[in-house]
Design an enzyme around this catalytic site. Structure first.
Site, PDB file in Angstrom:
ATOM      1  N   GLU A   1      39.012  38.309  35.527  1.00  0.00           N
ATOM      2  CA  GLU A   1      38.651  39.265  36.481  1.00  0.00           C
ATOM      3  C   GLU A   1      39.938  39.888  36.209  1.00  0.00           C
ATOM      4  O   GLU A   1      41.229  39.838  36.028  1.00  0.00           O
ATOM      5  CB  GLU A   1      38.723  39.006  38.279  1.00  0.00           C
ATOM      6  CG  GLU A   1      38.616  40.610  38.369  1.00  0.00           C
ATOM      7  CD  GLU A   1      39.013  40.953  40.019  1.00  0.00           C
ATOM      8  OE1 GLU A   1      40.028  39.944  40.462  1.00  0.00           O
ATOM      9  OE2 GLU A   1      37.948  41.193  40.740  1.00  0.00           O
TER      10      GLU A   1
ATOM     11  N   GLN B   1      49.429  46.476  36.917  1.00  0.00           N
ATOM     12  CA  GLN B   1      48.137  47.080  36.419  1.00  0.00           C
ATOM     13  C   GLN B   1      47.524  47.349  35.058  1.00  0.00           C
ATOM     14  O   GLN B   1      46.806  47.004  34.830  1.00  0.00           O
ATOM     15  CB  GLN B   1      46.946  47.718  37.316  1.00  0.00           C
ATOM     16  CG  GLN B   1      46.397  46.993  38.614  1.00  0.00           C
ATOM     17  CD  GLN B   1      45.266  46.296  38.431  1.00  0.00           C
ATOM     18  OE1 GLN B   1      45.486  45.407  39.093  1.00  0.00           O
ATOM     19  NE2 GLN B   1      44.147  46.747  38.376  1.00  0.00           N
TER      20      GLN B   1
ATOM     21  N   GLY C   1      42.039  39.909  48.883  1.00  0.00           N
ATOM     22  CA  GLY C   1      42.422  40.007  47.688  1.00  0.00           C
ATOM     23  C   GLY C   1      42.199  38.691  46.880  1.00  0.00           C
ATOM     24  O   GLY C   1      41.077  38.752  46.315  1.00  0.00           O
TER      25      GLY C   1
ATOM     26  N   GLU D   1      37.860  37.414  50.869  1.00  0.00           N
ATOM     27  CA  GLU D   1      36.902  38.269  50.849  1.00  0.00           C
ATOM     28  C   GLU D   1      37.913  38.329  49.100  1.00  0.00           C
ATOM     29  O   GLU D   1      39.158  38.833  48.862  1.00  0.00           O
ATOM     30  CB  GLU D   1      36.514  39.449  51.021  1.00  0.00           C
ATOM     31  CG  GLU D   1      35.637  39.535  52.270  1.00  0.00           C
ATOM     32  CD  GLU D   1      34.331  38.715  51.506  1.00  0.00           C
ATOM     33  OE1 GLU D   1      34.159  39.015  50.172  1.00  0.00           O
ATOM     34  OE2 GLU D   1      33.562  38.196  51.939  1.00  0.00           O
TER      35      GLU D   1
ATOM     36  N   ASN E   1      43.449  48.720  46.418  1.00  0.00           N
ATOM     37  CA  ASN E   1      42.236  49.054  45.800  1.00  0.00           C
ATOM     38  C   ASN E   1      41.493  49.988  46.830  1.00  0.00           C
ATOM     39  O   ASN E   1      40.406  50.854  46.084  1.00  0.00           O
ATOM     40  CB  ASN E   1      41.514  48.141  44.655  1.00  0.00           C
ATOM     41  CG  ASN E   1      40.662  46.959  45.876  1.00  0.00           C
ATOM     42  OD1 ASN E   1      41.135  46.722  46.817  1.00  0.00           O
ATOM     43  ND2 ASN E   1      39.712  47.202  44.915  1.00  0.00           N
TER      44      ASN E   1
ATOM     45  N   CYS F   1      35.984  45.200  43.645  1.00  0.00           N
ATOM     46  CA  CYS F   1      35.506  44.026  43.014  1.00  0.00           C
ATOM     47  C   CYS F   1      34.814  43.650  43.062  1.00  0.00           C
ATOM     48  O   CYS F   1      34.176  42.961  42.476  1.00  0.00           O
ATOM     49  CB  CYS F   1      36.306  43.157  45.290  1.00  0.00           C
ATOM     50  SG  CYS F   1      35.249  44.565  46.333  1.00  0.00           S
TER      51      CYS F   1
ATOM     52  N   GLU G   1      32.332  39.368  55.825  1.00  0.00           N
ATOM     53  CA  GLU G   1      32.063  41.088  56.654  1.00  0.00           C
ATOM     54  C   GLU G   1      30.910  41.745  56.720  1.00  0.00           C
ATOM     55  O   GLU G   1      30.372  41.356  56.365  1.00  0.00           O
ATOM     56  CB  GLU G   1      33.371  40.999  56.125  1.00  0.00           C
ATOM     57  CG  GLU G   1      34.829  40.519  55.227  1.00  0.00           C
ATOM     58  CD  GLU G   1      35.347  41.953  54.708  1.00  0.00           C
ATOM     59  OE1 GLU G   1      35.658  42.227  53.816  1.00  0.00           O
ATOM     60  OE2 GLU G   1      36.197  41.817  55.640  1.00  0.00           O
TER      61      GLU G   1
ATOM     62  N   LYS H   1      48.587  43.865  57.957  1.00  0.00           N
ATOM     63  CA  LYS H   1      49.522  44.095  57.048  1.00  0.00           C
ATOM     64  C   LYS H   1      48.650  44.308  56.006  1.00  0.00           C
ATOM     65  O   LYS H   1      48.208  43.637  55.126  1.00  0.00           O
ATOM     66  CB  LYS H   1      50.301  42.282  56.740  1.00  0.00           C
ATOM     67  CG  LYS H   1      51.614  43.000  55.316  1.00  0.00           C
ATOM     68  CD  LYS H   1      51.547  41.671  54.382  1.00  0.00           C
ATOM     69  CE  LYS H   1      51.608  42.219  53.170  1.00  0.00           C
ATOM     70  NZ  LYS H   1      51.772  43.729  52.401  1.00  0.00           N
TER      71      LYS H   1
HETATM   72  P1  NDP Z   1      46.542  40.163  46.570  1.00  0.00           P
HETATM   73  O1  NDP Z   1      45.818  38.708  46.746  1.00  0.00           O
HETATM   74  O2  NDP Z   1      47.332  40.325  45.168  1.00  0.00           O
HETATM   75  O3  NDP Z   1      46.931  40.914  47.704  1.00  0.00           O
HETATM   76  C1  NDP Z   1      46.432  41.373  48.867  1.00  0.00           C
HETATM   77  C2  NDP Z   1      46.873  40.834  50.081  1.00  0.00           C
HETATM   78  O4  NDP Z   1      47.578  39.882  50.613  1.00  0.00           O
HETATM   79  C3  NDP Z   1      48.036  42.303  49.692  1.00  0.00           C
HETATM   80  O5  NDP Z   1      48.100  42.988  51.113  1.00  0.00           O
HETATM   81  C4  NDP Z   1      49.357  41.033  49.752  1.00  0.00           C
HETATM   82  O6  NDP Z   1      50.126  41.797  49.444  1.00  0.00           O
HETATM   83  C5  NDP Z   1      48.947  39.953  50.303  1.00  0.00           C
HETATM   84  N1  NDP Z   1      49.653  38.573  49.702  1.00  0.00           N
HETATM   85  C6  NDP Z   1      50.510  38.684  49.000  1.00  0.00           C
HETATM   86  N2  NDP Z   1      51.166  36.837  48.818  1.00  0.00           N
HETATM   87  C7  NDP Z   1      50.560  37.183  50.273  1.00  0.00           C
HETATM   88  C8  NDP Z   1      50.274  35.654  50.146  1.00  0.00           C
HETATM   89  N3  NDP Z   1      51.711  34.569  49.452  1.00  0.00           N
HETATM   90  N4  NDP Z   1      50.079  35.028  52.056  1.00  0.00           N
HETATM   91  C9  NDP Z   1      49.742  35.931  52.620  1.00  0.00           C
HETATM   92  N5  NDP Z   1      49.286  37.504  51.959  1.00  0.00           N
HETATM   93  C10 NDP Z   1      49.383  37.875  50.617  1.00  0.00           C
HETATM   94  O7  NDP Z   1      45.779  41.332  45.486  1.00  0.00           O
HETATM   95  P2  NDP Z   1      45.772  42.430  45.509  1.00  0.00           P
HETATM   96  O8  NDP Z   1      46.539  43.703  46.575  1.00  0.00           O
HETATM   97  O9  NDP Z   1      46.281  42.841  44.281  1.00  0.00           O
HETATM   98  O10 NDP Z   1      44.196  42.914  45.771  1.00  0.00           O
HETATM   99  C11 NDP Z   1      43.248  43.053  44.616  1.00  0.00           C
HETATM  100  C12 NDP Z   1      42.377  42.172  44.436  1.00  0.00           C
HETATM  101  O11 NDP Z   1      41.753  42.162  45.852  1.00  0.00           O
HETATM  102  C13 NDP Z   1      41.238  42.170  43.869  1.00  0.00           C
HETATM  103  O12 NDP Z   1      41.356  40.367  43.040  1.00  0.00           O
HETATM  104  C14 NDP Z   1      40.015  42.031  43.716  1.00  0.00           C
HETATM  105  O13 NDP Z   1      39.095  41.428  43.359  1.00  0.00           O
HETATM  106  C15 NDP Z   1      40.418  41.887  45.221  1.00  0.00           C
HETATM  107  N6  NDP Z   1      39.537  42.697  46.358  1.00  0.00           N
HETATM  108  C16 NDP Z   1      38.067  41.883  46.698  1.00  0.00           C
HETATM  109  C17 NDP Z   1      37.461  42.641  47.243  1.00  0.00           C
HETATM  110  C18 NDP Z   1      36.059  41.656  47.933  1.00  0.00           C
HETATM  111  O14 NDP Z   1      35.166  42.439  49.620  1.00  0.00           O
HETATM  112  N7  NDP Z   1      35.742  40.557  48.144  1.00  0.00           N
HETATM  113  C19 NDP Z   1      37.243  43.797  47.604  1.00  0.00           C
HETATM  114  C20 NDP Z   1      38.409  44.685  47.429  1.00  0.00           C
HETATM  115  C21 NDP Z   1      39.121  43.648  46.017  1.00  0.00           C
HETATM  116  P3  NDP Z   1      51.783  42.642  48.344  1.00  0.00           P
HETATM  117  O15 NDP Z   1      50.511  43.909  48.269  1.00  0.00           O
HETATM  118  O16 NDP Z   1      53.232  42.449  49.635  1.00  0.00           O
HETATM  119  O17 NDP Z   1      52.059  41.361  47.693  1.00  0.00           O
END
Ligand code: NDP
Length: 498
Positions: free
Chosen positions: A389, A335, A232, A254, A156, A288, A468, A179
């Site tokens: 969420e 999404q 994530g 986060e 995002n 987020c 962060e 990554k």
């Molecule tokens: P995900 O948790 O699905 O993915 C985040 C990252 O983790 C991606 O690079 C993903 O790879 C990777 N990943 C997925 N599975 C694994 C695993 N088993 N081990 C290690 N890494 C893994 O989140 P989204 O990308 O869908 O992002 C949306 C989320 O992020 C929302 O919940 C949002 O609230 C949160 N977010 C939080 C923020 C904060 O600061 N608190 C800021 C922005 C977003 P891949 O893409 O290949 O699946």
């Protein structure tokens, strides 16, 4: 962007652009125009991740021994290059993630701010000196890099989040394996190009694209990776945190949010409305820190709802590359499916659909993942749409009899990222600040965003580990080493008790 000429982008390992050992690639599409292919990227495996870790260990030997002010010079240079490429980077973000171009331009600015701030730390990176309890002894602390660090980011904020992890990690002398989210790797590739042009030594910053379950897991499981900075979902972050803990890795995670705004009867309604509409529907609710709940004091509820629906109905929806657009498509089919599923859940739970609620179709809408801005009223805190969420343009509205009840509703979720109150009453504002359970608290401002020189992060299911940005970025990305020097000319009786 041409659909005919597809560029294949490679991983960046040890200062070289290389193909994945799998020999496989995948395509990324523009969420506003799914027939447009953004590019082709490496479908990497755990083996690629481990090659990158090995390269990072070599890069570390050089970078950790480069004085921090000299590291800063590379980041300043990268900042200058990014400054020349701002329009291109904003367009890249919009084309691969879908957000409106003005939001994308804001994201580029945010990335630049953190690079500037992190580079400045190169001339600080403070330790401290303190009197020793022993004669002829000097005691002080210094900071040292952690070593090889894994950077795992969501889709995002494809540029700003990587930047706010990478620049702080680099200034502290770490070598990185990055990554990015599989959905948005082009901004990541361009960020690497920028650091390469800035003169970062080979191996210091490595990029591996591909599935999180492969590449991310390999970083978590590698004993050569000393820390992980993750942003994530709470689901992935929780698992990653547990697996990292088994290996005694340092982690900052986060994660999700369910951010609430409270509107009290004395609020400046115009100001509140601006913050809420932008907070809920800006970037299609895929921040987020997006506003996903509003809790309105009884006395102004009817007026508030009438204005909220009026303002929301005026939002323009379309391809975010058009500067006149307020709400752009969701980032992916999954999404869109998730948001539509939650709209169905809300209706079944008995909440009232006060505005929107439909996926958009016809004309250009058929080309992308469009869902109308949606408002639910008559929501109770135990409903799923009130607690989970959704990460889309869906706002849930609650009524509360007073501030106390409003805060109870605000605190009734597992998340604790950001929150806000609109009031002119300073006593009520402080009561709110002191009791609301979120890592970031706003008064008379939207739940969105933050400034790079202040800590960013959440409580409970929204975040774990050091914050962060702000000064805490150095605390996370460095180890503190305590030094004692005995400079006595002769041996003396010396005692330490631990
Ligand atoms: P995900 O948790 O699905 O993915 C985040 C990252 O983790 C991606 O690079 C993903 O790879 C990777 N990943 C997925 N599975 C694994 C695993 N088993 N081990 C290690 N890494 C893994 O989140 P989204 O990308 O869908 O992002 C949306 C989320 O992020 C929302 O919940 C949002 O609230 C949160 N977010 C939080 C923020 C904060 O600061 N608190 C800021 C922005 C977003 P891949 O893409 O290949 O699946």
């Amino acid at each position: 962007m041409a659909t005919t000429q597809i560029t294949t982008h490679k991983n960046y390992i040890g200062g070289q652009w290389v193909e994945s050992v799998t020999g496989r690639t995948y395509q990324v599409h523009n969420p506003a125009r799914t027939d447009q292919i953004v590019g082709e990227f490496q479908t990497s495996s755990a083996d690629d991740a481990l090659k990158a870790v090995a390269a990072a260990k070599e890069g570390l030997a050089i970078w950790a021994n480069t004085p921090a002010p000299a590291r800063a010079n590379v980041i300043y240079k990268a900042l200058e290059i990014l400054g020349r490429r701002t329009d291109e980077m904003a367009q890249t973000i919009t084309i691969e993630e879908g957000k409106p171009i003005s939001d994308a331009a804001g994201e580029v600015k945010r990335a630049m701010n953190i690079m500037e701030y992190a580079a400045g730390e190169g001339r600080r990176m403070f330790g401290y000196t303190t009197p020793s309890e022993l004669p002829n002894t000097v005691a002080y602390t210094v900071r040292r890099p952690l070593g090889v660090v894994g950077i795992i980011t969501p889709w995002n904020f494809p540029l700003a989040i990587p930047a706010w992890k990478i620049a702080p990690a680099l200034i502290c002398g770490n070598a990185l394996v990055f990554k990015p989210a599989s959905a948005t790797p082009l901004s990541a590739v361009k960020l690497i190009e920028i650091f390469e042009e800035a003169g970062l030594p080979p191996g210091v910053l490595n990029l591996v694209t591909g599935p999180g379950g492969q590449v991310g897991t390999a970083l978590v499981e590698s004993t050569d990776v000393k820390a992980i900075s993750f942003t994530g979902s709470t689901e992935v972050g929780t698992e990653l945190y547990a697996e990292s803990a088994k290996r005694l890795k340092k982690v900052q995670a986060e994660m999700g949010g369910k951010n609430a705004v409270i509107v009290l009867s004395d609020a400046d309604m115009d100001k509140a409305m601006g913050g809420i509409v932008q907070g809920a529907f800006g970037s299609t609710g895929q921040r987020c820190t997006a506003t996903s709940r509003v809790i309105v004091e009884d006395g102004v509820y009817d007026q508030f709802m009438a204005e909220l629906i009026d303002r929301t109905s005026k939002l323009t929806i379309g391809d975010g590359i058009d500067p006149s657009i307020d709400v752009s498509p969701l980032a992916s089919q999954s999404q869109k499916d998730k948001v539509m599923e939650y709209i169905g859940i809300g209706t079944e739970e008995g909440a009232k659909l006060a505005f929107g609620g439909h996926a958009l179709s016809g004309g250009d809408y058929d080309q992308g993942y469009y869902v109308e801005p949606t408002i639910f009223t008559d929501v109770s805190p135990d409903m799923r749409i009130a607690k989970e969420e959704i990460f889309g343009p869906v706002l849930t509205v609650f009524k509360a009899k007073d501030l106390k009840e409003a805060i109870d509703i605000s605190n009734s979720v597992e998340f604790g990222l950001s929150s806000s109150v609109y009031t002119k009453d300073i006593t009520k504002a402080y009561e709110y600040i002191n009791t609301v359970e979120t890592g970031m608290v706003h008064v008379n401002a939207s739940t969105l965003g933050g400034e790079v020189h202040l800590p960013f992060g959440g409580l409970n299911s929204s975040g774990v580990g050091q914050r962060e940005q702000g000064t805490s970025m150095v605390d996370f990305f460095s180890e503190v080493i305590t030094v004692y020097i005995d400079h006595a000319a002769e041996v003396s009786e010396r005692a330490r008790f631990i």
